[in-house]
Every structure is written in structure tokens, then in C-alpha cells.
Scaffold this motif. Structure first.
Motif, PDB file in Angstrom:
ATOM      1  N   LYS A   1      -4.658 102.423  63.588  1.00 47.71           N
ATOM      2  CA  LYS A   1      -6.020 101.886  63.470  1.00 47.71           C
ATOM      3  C   LYS A   1      -6.086 100.367  63.646  1.00 47.71           C
ATOM      4  O   LYS A   1      -7.168  99.823  63.909  1.00 47.71           O
ATOM      5  N   TRP A   2      -4.953  99.683  63.512  1.00 47.64           N
ATOM      6  CA  TRP A   2      -4.971  98.229  63.662  1.00 47.64           C
ATOM      7  C   TRP A   2      -4.616  97.797  65.084  1.00 47.64           C
ATOM      8  O   TRP A   2      -4.843  96.640  65.444  1.00 47.64           O
ATOM      9  N   GLY A   3      -4.064  98.669  65.876  1.00 46.90           N
ATOM     10  CA  GLY A   3      -3.804  98.365  67.285  1.00 46.90           C
ATOM     11  C   GLY A   3      -2.779  97.283  67.535  1.00 46.90           C
ATOM     12  O   GLY A   3      -2.836  96.590  68.563  1.00 46.90           O
ATOM     13  N   ILE A   4      -1.824  97.107  66.626  1.00 53.36           N
ATOM     14  CA  ILE A   4      -0.793  96.085  66.810  1.00 53.36           C
ATOM     15  C   ILE A   4       0.267  96.629  67.766  1.00 53.36           C
ATOM     16  O   ILE A   4       0.838  97.697  67.527  1.00 53.36           O
ATOM     17  N   PRO A   5       0.548  95.957  68.883  1.00 51.63           N
ATOM     18  CA  PRO A   5       1.546  96.460  69.838  1.00 51.63           C
ATOM     19  C   PRO A   5       2.907  96.660  69.178  1.00 51.63           C
ATOM     20  O   PRO A   5       3.358  95.843  68.364  1.00 51.63           O
ATOM     21  N   GLN A   6       3.570  97.759  69.553  1.00 49.93           N
ATOM     22  CA  GLN A   6       4.867  98.096  68.973  1.00 49.93           C
ATOM     23  C   GLN A   6       6.008  97.976  69.988  1.00 49.93           C
ATOM     24  O   GLN A   6       7.131  98.392  69.699  1.00 49.93           O
ATOM     25  N   ASP A   7       5.707  97.397  71.185  1.00 50.63           N
ATOM     26  CA  ASP A   7       6.729  97.352  72.237  1.00 50.63           C
ATOM     27  C   ASP A   7       7.688  96.180  72.090  1.00 50.63           C
ATOM     28  O   ASP A   7       8.603  96.003  72.888  1.00 50.63           O
ATOM     29  N   GLN A   8       7.474  95.310  71.102  1.00 50.98           N
ATOM     30  CA  GLN A   8       8.338  94.173  70.773  1.00 50.98           C
ATOM     31  C   GLN A   8       8.349  93.093  71.860  1.00 50.98           C
ATOM     32  O   GLN A   8       9.263  92.273  71.913  1.00 50.98           O
ATOM     33  N   SER A   9       7.311  93.099  72.714  1.00 48.32           N
ATOM     34  CA  SER A   9       7.218  92.057  73.738  1.00 48.32           C
ATOM     35  C   SER A   9       5.785  91.558  73.935  1.00 48.32           C
ATOM     36  O   SER A   9       5.587  90.414  74.335  1.00 48.32           O
ATOM     37  N   SER A  10       4.784  92.377  73.663  1.00 48.10           N
ATOM     38  CA  SER A  10       3.387  91.978  73.852  1.00 48.10           C
ATOM     39  C   SER A  10       2.934  91.037  72.738  1.00 48.10           C
ATOM     40  O   SER A  10       3.519  91.007  71.645  1.00 48.10           O
ATOM     41  N   ASP A  11       1.865  90.289  73.012  1.00 46.53           N
ATOM     42  CA  ASP A  11       1.312  89.363  72.024  1.00 46.53           C
ATOM     43  C   ASP A  11       0.620  90.161  70.917  1.00 46.53           C
ATOM     44  O   ASP A  11      -0.370  90.860  71.147  1.00 46.53           O
ATOM     45  N   CYS A  12       1.117  90.027  69.697  1.00 44.25           N
ATOM     46  CA  CYS A  12       0.580  90.772  68.557  1.00 44.25           C
ATOM     47  C   CYS A  12      -0.384  89.951  67.706  1.00 44.25           C
ATOM     48  O   CYS A  12      -1.008  90.494  66.787  1.00 44.25           O
ATOM     49  N   ALA A  13      -0.514  88.657  67.977  1.00 46.01           N
ATOM     50  CA  ALA A  13      -1.276  87.788  67.082  1.00 46.01           C
ATOM     51  C   ALA A  13      -2.733  88.213  66.920  1.00 46.01           C
ATOM     52  O   ALA A  13      -3.237  88.259  65.785  1.00 46.01           O
ATOM     53  N   PRO A  14      -3.486  88.526  67.995  1.00 49.17           N
ATOM     54  CA  PRO A  14      -4.891  88.891  67.788  1.00 49.17           C
ATOM     55  C   PRO A  14      -5.058  90.091  66.861  1.00 49.17           C
ATOM     56  O   PRO A  14      -5.910  90.078  65.963  1.00 49.17           O
ATOM     57  N   ALA A  15      -4.254  91.139  67.055  1.00 52.11           N
ATOM     58  CA  ALA A  15      -4.390  92.336  66.228  1.00 52.11           C
ATOM     59  C   ALA A  15      -3.924  92.077  64.795  1.00 52.11           C
ATOM     60  O   ALA A  15      -4.546  92.558  63.832  1.00 52.11           O
TER      61      ALA A  15
END
Length: 450
Positions: free
Chosen positions: A27-41
């Protein structure tokens, strides 16, 4: 502690929390690929959860191109993290890592941060971020059980606030710049802070080539009434700097320091059982293990080892303290210092009186019957196995107090000072006799106290 592999395990460990969320929750949409920008989520999540929420950070790397903004009453945590395992984002290690230039990897919203925390989540500046953690005004916040590495300047900066706690934190490979004003890798302001088990290190590869300006500081305590215990600062230009007042500092070590081991500019601090190892490694100038320009500090049982160059072990400059002897610092328990001689100390600048380190120990030659008390706080007398009369005590400034300790072979003559009885007095072995200097009509007299 066993590894926690799921949110369910975390919930069991922190079951008393009102609410637990997870970076992994869809539900929070935080990327889990360990390379994408996670800051906005991540920031949207932190801004949305209510105070009292603990957010579980799994053992993955979360890249951020802008800072993570902490919110009141929210903690990010991983109770299974072992902070010394992290390097650049190893498997199973919870890590928030900068992926673009920024002021700090984790910061606040620019106001006051209350009851927030980072526990078991490691932080990497990725050679992009100037700081690991920066909080302007933090009240009852916590940073614990984590490693902060590869930042350009500081690992943790807390400018102000109270009752925050820093525990079991390691900083590696920071302070990479050249500084013309003071910058500290761990910089603590505010009041009533609690600091334990902090270990910070500069870069040991570039360290031998430093030409110390003293501006690159490992640990700086600039607040008031902090409780600081079991910390280490190594591979910096200045190891530890104390500019605040009324702090309680125990078992803190400065190690492999290019310049001064400790600089004490503040006042009324208690510094107990602290040490310096390998200070003054740059020998082009004079450095000290303890450089003191503050006043009314008590330094007890300091340990100094492997000082080099033209370094003085303890240098005290009392010019800021005015004329009052009460402004001077107190040094006790100096037996832990090797090579303990009169050259151990240097003191300057006490206006209105002779230069004097408050508890400077003098050791005259064995059998000496004339002693010079000008720079003394304690005088140790060795009779050399024979009976000796102490005939003359030279020097002294109004109000100066000294303790004279003998091996039992000395007799204090009545013309050397005003004794209790007015007659010559045998000095008992190992028991101090306290003398006070008074400017009187005779131009100055030593009086026995008590």
C-alpha cells in the motif's frame, strides 16, 4: 539476537507498539528492487502514519535521491540488525543509501522533531550526502544500533533540543573535506542529551598526510548537561572538543590524532577516565593531549599514551579566566600518565598571579631542602633515605593552595612557613600538609591550614 525475517516477527518483538507498518507493504508503493529512488514513497508514508507508529525496514537497500524526512512520533527500525555487518549494502542489512547529492540522508522537516527514532537501520551517504543524520531541534529522539558511512562531512548533527539518546552508533569514512572552520563528524548541541557507545573514524588511508589545522574534529560536545560515556574518536585532526558547559563525560578516547587529542573550551565540565593515544602525529607545530582554555573543569584520571613531536601532555591557558583562582581547572588522579615529569604540564595566562596549573605536581630532587612552589599544586618530597630539613618554600601567589607530601624523612622548619604550633614539624609519611599563600606585610607567607 536472532534475525527477524518478517513483519510478523517484528510485531512479536514490538508487540506493545500501537501500530507497526513496513517498507514492504504494497500500500505504500516503496520500490523493492534496491536501485530505484525510494524517497518520494518513503516520505509519503512517514507523513501519513499517525504518531506512535513503528515502521519496520527489511534487510534491503533503499536508494534515495532526496532526504528522508522524519516525523513526530515515528520510528524506523529493524531489531535484528547488527550494525557492524554493513559495508555498501550487503545482503540482509537494512540500509538507506543516498543516490544523489543532498544535505543529509535523514533529516527533519525544518522545525522541531519530537519522539522520533532510527533504530537498527544503517545509513550510507554514497559519497553524495554531506551528512548522515541532521536534526535541527530534536526532543526525546533516538539514533541507535546503526552504522553511518561514506558521508562527505558529518555522520550525525543535532543542533538543539533535549533528552535525545544516541547509543551504539558507528561512523566510518566521513570527514573527507579540507576545512577552514570547525566541522565535527559527530556534533551534539542541546541539553540533557544521553550519548553512549559512539565510535567515529576519519579516513585512515589519507590521515598520515594531514597537516592539521585543527578544524576537522571527531566528536564535539557543545551542549549543556549531557551524559556521555564510552565513545571513541580516531583518525581526525582534533579528537574531541568540548565547548559546552556542565557536561558529564566518562571513558571517552581520542586515538590517532594529527593535532590536539582533546580541546576543552567550555566550563564546569566533569571529565573522568578519558584518554588520548597517539596524539600530535603532525609534528610541525606544538600540540597537546589536553589543550584547555576553559575554566572550572574537573579532569580526573586522564590517561595519555604515545604522544609525539613537540606535544605537551597538558597545556592550560587561563587568560580567559581572569584573576580568580576559583576559575581554575582541577586535575586529579594523574598517575595513569606515563613519563610523568614536570614537563608534563605547561600553563600560561593566569592574570594577576604566577602561571600555575591548578594541580601541577612538582618532584624536587631527592633530599632537596629548597622547593619552588610557583607552578605547583602538589609537591612530592623524597628524603633519599636521610633526615632532611625543608628550609625554604619559594614563590607563591595570593590565595594559592598546595599540598606537600613527604616520605616521612622531612621536617618542616618554622621559618619556611607558619606551622600550626609555631615550631618545627616532622612531616608524616604519605599524609599531605596543606599550605596557603597570603600576601601580608612581609611580602607573602605560606601558612599551614587546619
Amino acid at each position: 539476537m536472532s534475525k527477524l525475517t518478517s513483519l510478523e516477527d517484528a510485531a512479536k518483538a514490538f508487540g506493545s507498539r500501537p501500530r507497526i507498518e513496513s517498507f514492504e507493504s504494497p500500500k505504500w508503493g516503496i520500490p523493492q528492487d534496491q536501485s530505484s529512488d525510494c524517497a518520494p514513497a518513503i516520505n509519503a508514508m512517514l507523513a501519513s502514519v499517525p504518531p506512535g507508529t513503528a515502521i519496520y525496514v527489511p534487510g534491503k537497500t533503499y536508494m534515495v535521491k532526496t532526504p528522508v524526512i522524519m516525523r513526530d512520533g515515528v520510528e524506523i527500525f529493524n531489531p535484528s540488525s547488527q550494525f557492524k555487518e554493513v559495508e555498501w549494502g550487503g545482503q540482509g542489512i537494512p540500509l538507506i543509501k543516498a543516490d544523489a547529492p543532498m544535505g543529509a540522508v535523514i533529516t527533519d522537516a525544518g522545525g522541531t522533531l519530537n519522539k522520533s527514532g532510527i533504530n537498527g537501520v544503517n545509513i550510507s551517504g554514497g559519497n553524495f550526502a554531506k551528512r548522515g543524520v541532521y536534526w535541527h531541534m530534536a526532543n526525546s529522539c533516538i539514533v541507535a544500533n546503526c552504522q553511518i558511512n561514506v558521508v562527505i562531512d558529518e555522520y550525525i548533527v543535532i543542533d538543539d533540543g533535549s533528552a535525545s539518546s544516541i547509543d551504539n552508533v558507528q561512523g566510518l569514512n566521513g570527514m573527507q573535506g579540507t576545512y577552514t572552520s570547525d566541522v565535527a563528524s559527530f556534533d551534539l548541541g542541546g541539553w540533557d542529551q544521553y550519548i553512549t557507545r559512539v565510535e567515529v573514524s576519519g579516513n585512515p588511508v589519507t590521515w598520515p598526510s594531514w597537516k592539521s589545522s585543527g578544524h576537522q574534529i571527531g566528536i564535539r560536545f557543545r551542549g549543556t548537561n549531557a551524559f556521555i560515556d564510552k565513545c571513541v574518536s580516531e583518525f581526525f585532526e582534533t579528537g574531541v572538543k568540548v565547548t559546552g558547559n556542565l557536561n558529564h563525560i566518562t571513558s571517552v578516547r581520542a586515538d590517532h590524532v594529527a593535532g590536539h587529542g582533546w580541546v576543552i573550551d567550555g566550563g564546569s565540565n566533569g571529565i573522568v577516565g578519558c584518554s588520548v593515544d597517539r596524539a600530535g602525529q603532525q609534528t610541525a607545530a606544538t600540540y597537546s593531549a589536553f589543550q584547555v582554555t576553559g575554566f572550572r573543569n574537573i579532569v580526573s584520571a586522564p590517561h595519555v599514551d604515545m604522544a609525539s613531536g613537540s606535544l605537551k601532555y597538558i597545556y592550560e591557558d587561563g587568560s580567559a579566566g581572569g584573576t580568580a583562582l576559583a576559575m581554575r581547572n582541577e586535575w586529579t588522579g594523574l598517575g595513569a600518565c606515563p613519563d610523568y615529569t614536570d614537563s608534563f604540564f605547561k600553563a600560561d595566562g593566569w592574570a594577576g598571579s604566577a602561571p600555575q596549573l591548578s594541580r601541577h605536581v612538582q618532584r624536587p630532587p631527592a633530599g632537596a631542602n629548597v622547593i619552588d612552589a610557583t607552578n605547583a599544586g602538589i609537591i612530592l618530597l623524597d628524603s633519599g633515605g636521610s633526615s632532611v630539613n625543608l628550609d625554604t618554600i619559594k614563590g607563591g601567589s595570593n590565595g594559592q593552595v598546595i599540598d606537600v607530601i613527604s616520605d616521612g624523612g622531612y621536617t618542616l622548619k618554622s621559618w619556611a612557613c607558619k606551622t600550626r604550633t609555631g615550631a618545627d614539624m616532622p612531616m608524616p609519611a604519605g599524609l599531605p600538609i596543606t599550605l596557603v599563600f597570603v600576601n601580608d606585610t612581609d611580602g607573602g607567607t605560606w601558612y599551614m591550614r587546619g
